[in-house]
Design a protein around this motif. Structure first.
Motif, PDB file in Angstrom:
ATOM      1  N   ARG A 224      27.824  50.983  32.071  1.00 53.74           N
ATOM      2  CA  ARG A 224      28.159  49.565  32.260  1.00 53.74           C
ATOM      3  C   ARG A 224      27.376  48.689  31.284  1.00 53.74           C
ATOM      4  NH1 ARG A 224      30.720  48.036  37.119  1.00 53.74           N
ATOM      5  NH2 ARG A 224      31.108  49.768  38.565  1.00 53.74           N
ATOM      6  N   GLU A 228      28.918  46.307  28.218  1.00 56.24           N
ATOM      7  CA  GLU A 228      28.671  44.865  28.092  1.00 56.24           C
ATOM      8  C   GLU A 228      28.687  44.452  26.624  1.00 56.24           C
ATOM      9  OE1 GLU A 228      27.881  42.119  30.336  1.00 56.24           O
ATOM     10  OE2 GLU A 228      29.038  43.511  31.580  1.00 56.24           O
ATOM     11  N   GLY A 231      32.255  45.228  24.872  1.00 56.05           N
ATOM     12  CA  GLY A 231      33.344  44.315  25.210  1.00 56.05           C
ATOM     13  C   GLY A 231      33.615  43.302  24.120  1.00 56.05           C
ATOM     14  N   ASN A 262      35.929  39.849  28.942  1.00 53.93           N
ATOM     15  CA  ASN A 262      35.878  40.412  30.300  1.00 53.93           C
ATOM     16  C   ASN A 262      36.997  41.427  30.531  1.00 53.93           C
ATOM     17  OD1 ASN A 262      33.612  39.000  31.153  1.00 53.93           O
ATOM     18  ND2 ASN A 262      34.802  37.214  31.801  1.00 53.93           N
ATOM     19  N   MET A 263      38.190  41.120  30.032  1.00 51.17           N
ATOM     20  CA  MET A 263      39.307  42.051  30.169  1.00 51.17           C
ATOM     21  C   MET A 263      38.999  43.367  29.453  1.00 51.17           C
ATOM     22  SD  MET A 263      43.134  41.814  28.543  1.00 51.17           S
ATOM     23  CE  MET A 263      42.430  42.226  26.938  1.00 51.17           C
ATOM     24  N   ARG A 265      36.034  44.639  28.752  1.00 51.83           N
ATOM     25  CA  ARG A 265      34.984  45.364  29.472  1.00 51.83           C
ATOM     26  C   ARG A 265      35.579  46.145  30.640  1.00 51.83           C
ATOM     27  NH1 ARG A 265      30.681  40.325  29.389  1.00 51.83           N
ATOM     28  NH2 ARG A 265      29.736  40.804  27.340  1.00 51.83           N
ATOM     29  N   ASN A 266      36.459  45.494  31.388  1.00 49.17           N
ATOM     30  CA  ASN A 266      37.096  46.180  32.514  1.00 49.17           C
ATOM     31  C   ASN A 266      37.971  47.339  32.034  1.00 49.17           C
ATOM     32  OD1 ASN A 266      35.985  44.527  34.520  1.00 49.17           O
ATOM     33  ND2 ASN A 266      37.610  42.994  34.303  1.00 49.17           N
ATOM     34  N   TYR A 269      35.668  50.251  30.915  1.00 49.13           N
ATOM     35  CA  TYR A 269      34.994  50.901  32.043  1.00 49.13           C
ATOM     36  C   TYR A 269      35.969  51.786  32.820  1.00 49.13           C
ATOM     37  CZ  TYR A 269      32.493  51.690  36.375  1.00 49.13           C
ATOM     38  OH  TYR A 269      31.903  52.289  37.466  1.00 49.13           O
ATOM     39  N   HIS A 270      37.129  51.260  33.117  1.00 50.90           N
ATOM     40  CA  HIS A 270      38.095  52.039  33.902  1.00 50.90           C
ATOM     41  C   HIS A 270      38.686  53.186  33.078  1.00 50.90           C
ATOM     42  CE1 HIS A 270      37.963  49.696  37.552  1.00 50.90           C
ATOM     43  NE2 HIS A 270      38.035  48.580  36.835  1.00 50.90           N
TER      44      HIS A 270
END
Length: 366
Positions: A224, A228, A231, A262-263, A265-266, A269-270
């Protein structure tokens, strides 16, 4: 109109990188950290005479001369080299041997490798085809070990400036590490840039170590943290892809930029929920694994030089065939719960005799 003459400096640089990558394609990559470069240098200079070190240097030289091997460097090797005293037995001698065994090749800076991996990942996610394999995009010459630089003169016309930039780029492309070392001389003092970082990291790790319940949780935390930073890189890539599709420059508001970061990063991560992502986004995975392994060993303290070692490991384990390094890092990256040899099939050695035997095999393979 001559397309080669109107090609941008960025495209010119990329074309030279692809050409280099293809020329190195048939060679196995053996990555030496500074410990092994020093062993090889001292052997070449006759300071070390033990048979195993002499055999290792012999097989490295034989493999490079025969076209089977190459020993590329990275930014961390260069920065550690500059910390050595400026004399023939240290920095100058090391640079001369690196020129011989690396053929002047280096990996591009780690942040750019990560960006290239993210670009490849997002292009695939959008259904695009991969234009070039990663092995054709991550190599450069030693003069650009810290990244590309292009001079700019406002008094020149755009065409004159472009011609000047390409001439300067090509001049440095053939510049040796030995010439760089002579040019720098003693004018580049050693940097202690990681001293404060290691102190702050140890302080935070001590504060939160009781919250770590498993290696998997520790890896997730480190991943994570890495994402950061990634991203922002991914948002830049998304913007570039959108501009390419639109055929024009696009502007974004601060709010749109924040939403894009933010999009991304998500998304990143996923994406790691799928095992194959660890192969595509190797820099993120290897970096998160190494930091997680360090933190999970709760009594182990970060030292300033560890950060150079982490850069060595990321470069070697991601894109080389063998990694010759120190014992503690060898044990760290090959622990069963980490198993970073599996990422790219890169073999790790810290014992000189074992390393020599493997280099012999690589230098003899047809």
């Amino acid at each position: 109109m001559d397309i080669l003459n109107t090609m941008s400096i960025e495209r010119h640089s990329r074309a030279r990188q692809i050409e280099l990558g293809r020329s190195l394609k048939g060679r196995r990559k053996v990555y030496l950290d500074m410990r092994f470069w020093i062993i090889a240098r001292d052997t070449a200079l006759g300071v070390r005479t033990e048979p195993v070190a002499r055999k290792m240097l012999h097989y490295l030289r034989r493999g490079v001369a025969s076209g089977r091997l190459v020993c590329p460097i990275s930014a961390s090797v260069f920065l550690e080299l500059i910390k050595q005293p400026y004399n023939p037995g240290r920095r100058i001698g090391t640079a001369q041997l690196i020129d011989e065994l690396s053929l002047g090749s280096s990996m591009i800076p780690s942040r750019i490798v990560m960006g290239t991996e993210i670009h490849s990942f997002l292009s695939h996610a959008k259904g695009g085809a991969e234009l070039y394999p990663m092995q054709e995009l991550i190599w450069t010459k030693v003069a650009y070990v810290l990244g590309d630089t292009y001079p700019s003169l406002a008094e020149l016309s755009p065409s004159e400036e472009l011609a000047m930039q390409k001439s300067f780029f090509d001049y440095l492309w053939d510049y040796s590490l030995s010439d760089m070392v002579k040019t720098i001389g003693d004018n580049m003092p050693p940097s202690d840039r990681f001293a404060n970082l290691s102190r702050e990291t140890n302080k935070k790790n001590a504060e939160y170590k009781d919250e770590l319940r498993s290696f998997a949780q520790t890896y997730d935390t480190e991943l994570r943290g890495a994402i950061e930073v990634a991203g922002d890189v991914a948002a830049d890539v998304i913007h570039q892809l959108a501009e390419k599709e639109a055929g024009r420059e696009l502007s974004t508001t601060p709010g749109e930029r924040a939403n894009s970061v933010n999009m991304c990063r998500n998304l990143l991560y996923h994406a790691f929920k799928r095992p194959q992502t660890k192969d595509t986004l190797r820099c993120l995975h290897i970096g998160a694994c190494i930091h997680a392994a360090m933190r999970w060993d709760k009594d182990r303290k970060f030292k300033p030089n560890d950060y150079y070692d982490f850069e060595h490991a990321t470069a070697a384990l991601g894109y080389c065939d063998a990694f010759l390094t120190e014992g503690p890092l060898h044990h760290l990256v090959t622990r069963p719960q980490v198993n970073l040899e599996a990422v790219n099939g890169c073999r790790v050695f810290s014992d000189v005799e074992a390393a020599t035997d493997y280099v012999r095999q690589l230098s003899s393979d047809s």
